[in-house]
Enzyme design. Structure first.
Site, PDB file in Angstrom:
ATOM      1  N   LEU A   1      -3.571 -26.289 -14.740  1.00 39.90           N
ATOM      2  CA  LEU A   1      -3.276 -26.575 -16.152  1.00 39.90           C
ATOM      3  C   LEU A   1      -1.788 -26.738 -16.450  1.00 39.90           C
ATOM      4  O   LEU A   1      -1.432 -27.187 -17.531  1.00 39.90           O
ATOM      5  CB  LEU A   1      -3.827 -25.438 -17.031  1.00 39.90           C
ATOM      6  CG  LEU A   1      -5.333 -25.138 -16.888  1.00 39.90           C
ATOM      7  CD1 LEU A   1      -5.726 -23.952 -17.776  1.00 39.90           C
ATOM      8  CD2 LEU A   1      -6.167 -26.359 -17.250  1.00 39.90           C
TER       9      LEU A   1
ATOM     10  N   ASN B   1       4.387 -27.084 -12.583  1.00 40.92           N
ATOM     11  CA  ASN B   1       4.315 -25.811 -11.849  1.00 40.92           C
ATOM     12  C   ASN B   1       3.590 -26.142 -10.532  1.00 40.92           C
ATOM     13  O   ASN B   1       2.381 -26.406 -10.524  1.00 40.92           O
ATOM     14  CB  ASN B   1       3.550 -24.815 -12.737  1.00 40.92           C
ATOM     15  CG  ASN B   1       3.119 -23.548 -12.022  1.00 40.92           C
ATOM     16  OD1 ASN B   1       3.018 -23.497 -10.814  1.00 40.92           O
ATOM     17  ND2 ASN B   1       2.823 -22.523 -12.813  1.00 40.92           N
TER      18      ASN B   1
ATOM     19  N   ALA C   1       2.601 -24.602  -7.809  1.00 43.22           N
ATOM     20  CA  ALA C   1       1.469 -23.819  -7.296  1.00 43.22           C
ATOM     21  C   ALA C   1       0.214 -24.079  -8.129  1.00 43.22           C
ATOM     22  O   ALA C   1      -0.880 -24.235  -7.578  1.00 43.22           O
ATOM     23  CB  ALA C   1       1.824 -22.331  -7.310  1.00 43.22           C
ATOM     24  N   SER C   2       0.380 -24.152  -9.436  1.00 38.33           N
ATOM     25  CA  SER C   2      -0.777 -24.417 -10.316  1.00 38.33           C
ATOM     26  C   SER C   2      -1.372 -25.782  -9.974  1.00 38.33           C
ATOM     27  O   SER C   2      -2.599 -25.917  -9.840  1.00 38.33           O
ATOM     28  CB  SER C   2      -0.324 -24.374 -11.781  1.00 38.33           C
ATOM     29  OG  SER C   2      -1.197 -25.077 -12.624  1.00 38.33           O
TER      30      SER C   2
ATOM     31  N   ASN D   1       6.512 -14.266 -20.141  1.00 37.82           N
ATOM     32  CA  ASN D   1       6.480 -15.328 -21.150  1.00 37.82           C
ATOM     33  C   ASN D   1       5.966 -14.829 -22.496  1.00 37.82           C
ATOM     34  O   ASN D   1       5.698 -15.633 -23.398  1.00 37.82           O
ATOM     35  CB  ASN D   1       5.593 -16.491 -20.687  1.00 37.82           C
ATOM     36  CG  ASN D   1       6.017 -17.035 -19.348  1.00 37.82           C
ATOM     37  OD1 ASN D   1       5.237 -17.033 -18.403  1.00 37.82           O
ATOM     38  ND2 ASN D   1       7.254 -17.473 -19.231  1.00 37.82           N
TER      39      ASN D   1
ATOM     40  N   HIS E   1      -2.791 -24.757 -22.849  1.00 35.65           N
ATOM     41  CA  HIS E   1      -3.495 -23.483 -22.648  1.00 35.65           C
ATOM     42  C   HIS E   1      -2.629 -22.286 -22.995  1.00 35.65           C
ATOM     43  O   HIS E   1      -3.138 -21.177 -23.099  1.00 35.65           O
ATOM     44  CB  HIS E   1      -3.995 -23.362 -21.206  1.00 35.65           C
ATOM     45  CG  HIS E   1      -2.903 -23.277 -20.175  1.00 35.65           C
ATOM     46  ND1 HIS E   1      -2.037 -24.306 -19.900  1.00 35.65           N
ATOM     47  CD2 HIS E   1      -2.532 -22.267 -19.341  1.00 35.65           C
ATOM     48  CE1 HIS E   1      -1.201 -23.942 -18.947  1.00 35.65           C
ATOM     49  NE2 HIS E   1      -1.476 -22.708 -18.595  1.00 35.65           N
ATOM     50  N   ARG E   2      -1.327 -22.482 -23.167  1.00 32.95           N
ATOM     51  CA  ARG E   2      -0.457 -21.349 -23.452  1.00 32.95           C
ATOM     52  C   ARG E   2      -0.041 -21.287 -24.920  1.00 32.95           C
ATOM     53  O   ARG E   2       0.366 -20.230 -25.397  1.00 32.95           O
ATOM     54  CB  ARG E   2       0.770 -21.369 -22.531  1.00 32.95           C
ATOM     55  CG  ARG E   2       0.393 -21.376 -21.044  1.00 32.95           C
ATOM     56  CD  ARG E   2       1.341 -20.617 -20.173  1.00 32.95           C
ATOM     57  NE  ARG E   2       1.350 -19.209 -20.508  1.00 32.95           N
ATOM     58  CZ  ARG E   2       2.128 -18.285 -19.921  1.00 32.95           C
ATOM     59  NH1 ARG E   2       2.960 -18.663 -18.962  1.00 32.95           N
ATOM     60  NH2 ARG E   2       2.098 -17.023 -20.283  1.00 32.95           N
TER      61      ARG E   2
ATOM     62  N   GLU F   1       9.832 -20.008 -24.115  1.00 31.67           N
ATOM     63  CA  GLU F   1       8.921 -19.380 -23.143  1.00 31.67           C
ATOM     64  C   GLU F   1       9.354 -17.947 -22.821  1.00 31.67           C
ATOM     65  O   GLU F   1       8.978 -17.387 -21.795  1.00 31.67           O
ATOM     66  CB  GLU F   1       8.776 -20.254 -21.897  1.00 31.67           C
ATOM     67  CG  GLU F   1       8.345 -21.674 -22.237  1.00 31.67           C
ATOM     68  CD  GLU F   1       6.948 -22.097 -21.792  1.00 31.67           C
ATOM     69  OE1 GLU F   1       6.462 -21.589 -20.783  1.00 31.67           O
ATOM     70  OE2 GLU F   1       6.342 -22.964 -22.475  1.00 31.67           O
TER      71      GLU F   1
ATOM     72  N   HIS G   1      10.695 -22.338 -15.013  1.00 30.64           N
ATOM     73  CA  HIS G   1      11.356 -21.268 -15.764  1.00 30.64           C
ATOM     74  C   HIS G   1      12.572 -20.815 -14.956  1.00 30.64           C
ATOM     75  O   HIS G   1      12.571 -20.904 -13.724  1.00 30.64           O
ATOM     76  CB  HIS G   1      10.439 -20.040 -15.939  1.00 30.64           C
ATOM     77  CG  HIS G   1       9.285 -20.245 -16.867  1.00 30.64           C
ATOM     78  ND1 HIS G   1       8.005 -19.809 -16.584  1.00 30.64           N
ATOM     79  CD2 HIS G   1       9.219 -20.820 -18.088  1.00 30.64           C
ATOM     80  CE1 HIS G   1       7.203 -20.105 -17.599  1.00 30.64           C
ATOM     81  NE2 HIS G   1       7.908 -20.728 -18.517  1.00 30.64           N
TER      82      HIS G   1
ATOM     83  N   ASN H   1      -1.119 -19.516  -8.995  1.00 32.96           N
ATOM     84  CA  ASN H   1      -0.981 -20.193 -10.278  1.00 32.96           C
ATOM     85  C   ASN H   1       0.484 -20.242 -10.710  1.00 32.96           C
ATOM     86  O   ASN H   1       0.785 -20.507 -11.867  1.00 32.96           O
ATOM     87  CB  ASN H   1      -1.819 -19.477 -11.348  1.00 32.96           C
ATOM     88  CG  ASN H   1      -3.068 -20.270 -11.712  1.00 32.96           C
ATOM     89  OD1 ASN H   1      -3.108 -21.476 -11.491  1.00 32.96           O
ATOM     90  ND2 ASN H   1      -4.049 -19.607 -12.283  1.00 32.96           N
TER      91      ASN H   1
ATOM     92  N   CYS I   1       7.157 -12.742 -13.021  1.00 35.53           N
ATOM     93  CA  CYS I   1       6.422 -13.397 -14.125  1.00 35.53           C
ATOM     94  C   CYS I   1       5.445 -12.442 -14.776  1.00 35.53           C
ATOM     95  O   CYS I   1       5.115 -12.576 -15.945  1.00 35.53           O
ATOM     96  CB  CYS I   1       5.597 -14.573 -13.623  1.00 35.53           C
ATOM     97  SG  CYS I   1       6.520 -15.849 -12.801  1.00 35.53           S
TER      98      CYS I   1
HETATM   99  O1  SUG Z   1       3.100 -21.130 -17.475  1.00 34.51           O
HETATM  100  N1  SUG Z   1       0.851 -20.794 -14.831  1.00 34.51           N
HETATM  101  C1  SUG Z   1       1.929 -20.224 -15.611  1.00 34.51           C
HETATM  102  C2  SUG Z   1       2.838 -19.430 -14.733  1.00 34.51           C
HETATM  103  C3  SUG Z   1       3.884 -18.698 -15.532  1.00 34.51           C
HETATM  104  C4  SUG Z   1       4.888 -18.041 -14.670  1.00 34.51           C
HETATM  105  N2  SUG Z   1       5.781 -17.298 -15.451  1.00 34.51           N
HETATM  106  C5  SUG Z   1       7.095 -17.166 -15.222  1.00 34.51           C
HETATM  107  N3  SUG Z   1       7.753 -17.977 -14.403  1.00 34.51           N
HETATM  108  N4  SUG Z   1       7.743 -16.270 -15.856  1.00 34.51           N
HETATM  109  C6  SUG Z   1       2.730 -21.322 -16.314  1.00 34.51           C
HETATM  110  O2  SUG Z   1       2.996 -22.352 -15.677  1.00 34.51           O
HETATM  111  C7  SUG Z   1      -1.282 -21.913 -14.498  1.00 34.51           C
HETATM  112  C8  SUG Z   1      -2.671 -21.847 -15.055  1.00 34.51           C
HETATM  113  C9  SUG Z   1      -3.644 -22.750 -14.352  1.00 34.51           C
HETATM  114  O3  SUG Z   1      -3.244 -23.755 -13.802  1.00 34.51           O
HETATM  115  O4  SUG Z   1      -4.874 -22.461 -14.400  1.00 34.51           O
HETATM  116  C10 SUG Z   1      -0.210 -21.353 -15.408  1.00 34.51           C
HETATM  117  O5  SUG Z   1      -0.344 -21.402 -16.620  1.00 34.51           O
END
Ligand code: SUG
Length: 425
Positions: A21, A25, A27-28, A92, A119-120, A154, A227, A340, A346
């Site tokens: 989502l 990012n 890894a996500s 966050n 989603h956030r 954030e 971030h 994620n 985090c």
């Molecule tokens: O906002 N991942 C979060 C990770 C937040 C990391 N926080 C810090 N760096 N402080 C983001 O990118 C992934 C959710 C998903 O893909 O299902 C997600 O929202």
């Protein structure tokens, strides 16, 4: 007793899944649609909290938000987003200024509006209510409204406070990715703007000389540094950052900080030659926590993923040799969150509190060994081993989640905090 830094970690919720989502990012995006392990995710998080508690660091927990988020459920475009457990990344949740830095001697808290990701952006209202419940003494705490949507923010992931001792006056480093006057923009979203950081500093009443604004480089954002806490980490007199992290050198912040704090500071730039930016982001070396023990010595709490990268291990060795106040490295396994894009840093929100402020906050979220055991048992009872995108269609998942959260709010002494609890009554 002096002021301490309390870490409030986001408890990983029962719907933890890999939705891909978060654009930008790495890894996500890389784990989209893979099968997640909510039970091990939550236990990894609790074990990480226990590591800090065993070091004598005060530790608390923030309960997960209600999921699915009902208003998104009927919209096919947003249905998956409704289940996101992203409130786990407590860095966050808000930006916090301790009472030693504010003109009215209150702790000022601004919940993050998290506008960039669909989603956030649903997190702020519940976070605001929750923080107002936890910090409800108006003489000591001020929980502001989050910033308007036009000012993307954030939270503490883009903010680091340096100080001599936690209760001393500090200096606040705010890192932003974009500003109204910037003409060049990264390809991935810049989630924090200069104007947002300025608005928070103003709203908290921070003095001009106690604040510094630094821009994250386009290169860092486009490499997955969405971030600042993915490319830099600090604690008290220490700040460690990647060579490619910023558009400008940190030298003027360094000298301003030394003047304000009246202390020598340990700034360490990790060169690309030691740790290439892409490996810094894959290993999440900078998403470590640096904590201060009662002896004054520091411990580096590093994601165990760093063990997979010789370059990250070299960066750790280099850090220890250059900053002798950091005396120990502890590896923590938070791989489910990491997949994620959320490492140890985090997962936590730092709150510097005087002893009387800590006594005035809601005690039910503060952890003891027996509360950790209760929470592990709670996870064992309520969480699924695995969750796939397909499982989000299972109506039992909603019932299970509500049952879990209902029980959790009782464990933490929070009463009826969730919308489903209010509508049932
Ligand atoms: O906002 N991942 C979060 C990770 C937040 C990391 N926080 C810090 N760096 N402080 C983001 O990118 C992934 C959710 C998903 O893909 O299902 C997600 O929202």
């Amino acid at each position: 007793m002096v002021s301490q830094e309390l870490n409030l970690d986001g408890l990983i919720g029962p719907t933890h899944f890999f939705g891909g989502l978060a654009y930008g990012n790495q890894a996500s995006m890389a784990h989209q649609n893979q099968v997640s392990h909510p039970k091990s995710a939550a236990i990894q998080g609790l074990q990480k909290m226990k590591v800090l508690m065993d070091l004598g660091i005060p530790q608390g927990v923030l309960p997960p938000h209600e999921r699915p988020y009902q208003p998104y459920l009927s919209d096919p475009e947003k249905r998956h987003h409704a289940f996101s457990a992203s409130s786990m990344w407590a860095a966050n949740a808000a930006t916090i200024s301790p009472s030693s830095d504010t003109p009215d001697s209150k702790v000022h808290i601004t919940p993050a509006n998290l506008q960039t990701c669909i989603h956030r952006r649903i997190e702020a209202p519940f976070t605001t209510d929750l923080l107002r419940t936890l910090f409800d003494d108006r003489d000591r705490f001020q929980v502001h409204e989050s910033l308007p949507a036009t000012l993307p923010d954030e939270g503490a992931a883009n903010h680091t406070r340096l100080c001599k001792q936690y209760g001393d006056r500090g200096i606040h480093l705010f890192v932003y990715g974009t500003s109204q006057s910037t003409s060049e923009h990264p390809s991935y979203p810049a989630r924090q703007s200069l104007e947002s950081s300025q608005a928070i500093a103003k709203q908290h009443g921070l003095s001009n000389e106690g604040v510094y604004m630094q821009q994250e480089s386009l290169k860092a954002i486009d490499s997955g540094g969405f971030h600042n806490d993915v490319v830099g980490v600090g604690n008290q007199t220490v700040y460690i950052y990647h060579e490619m992290a910023y558009t400008h050198p940190l030298t003027s912040f360094h000298s301003q900080a030394e003047t304000i704090l009246d202390a020598p500071l340990h700034f360490l730039m990790i060169p690309s030659e030691t740790l290439p930016l892409d490996i810094a982001i894959r290993s999440y070396f900078f998403n470590s926590q640096i904590v201060t023990l009662s002896s004054g010595k520091m411990v580096f709490i590093v994601p165990s993923d760093c063990l997979d990268y010789p370059e990250a291990l070299n960066a750790i060795a280099y850090t220890l040799s250059e900053i002798p106040i950091i005396q120990e490295v502890v590896y923590v396994d938070v791989r489910q969150s990491m997949q994620n894009g959320g490492g140890p840093a985090c997962l936590r929100l730092r709150v510097v509190l005087t002893p009387s402020e800590q006594a005035a906050m809601h005690q039910g979220v503060l952890l003891t060994n027996s509360k950790v055991d209760t929470l592990i048992q709670w996870v064992e009872t309520h969480y699924r081993e695995t969750l796939s995108i397909k499982d989000l269609e299972d109506p039992h998942l909603i019932e299970e989640t509500h049952r879990a959260l209902d029980s959790l709010s009782a464990i933490l002494g929070l009463g009826s905090i969730y919308p489903f609890q209010k509508s049932d009554s």
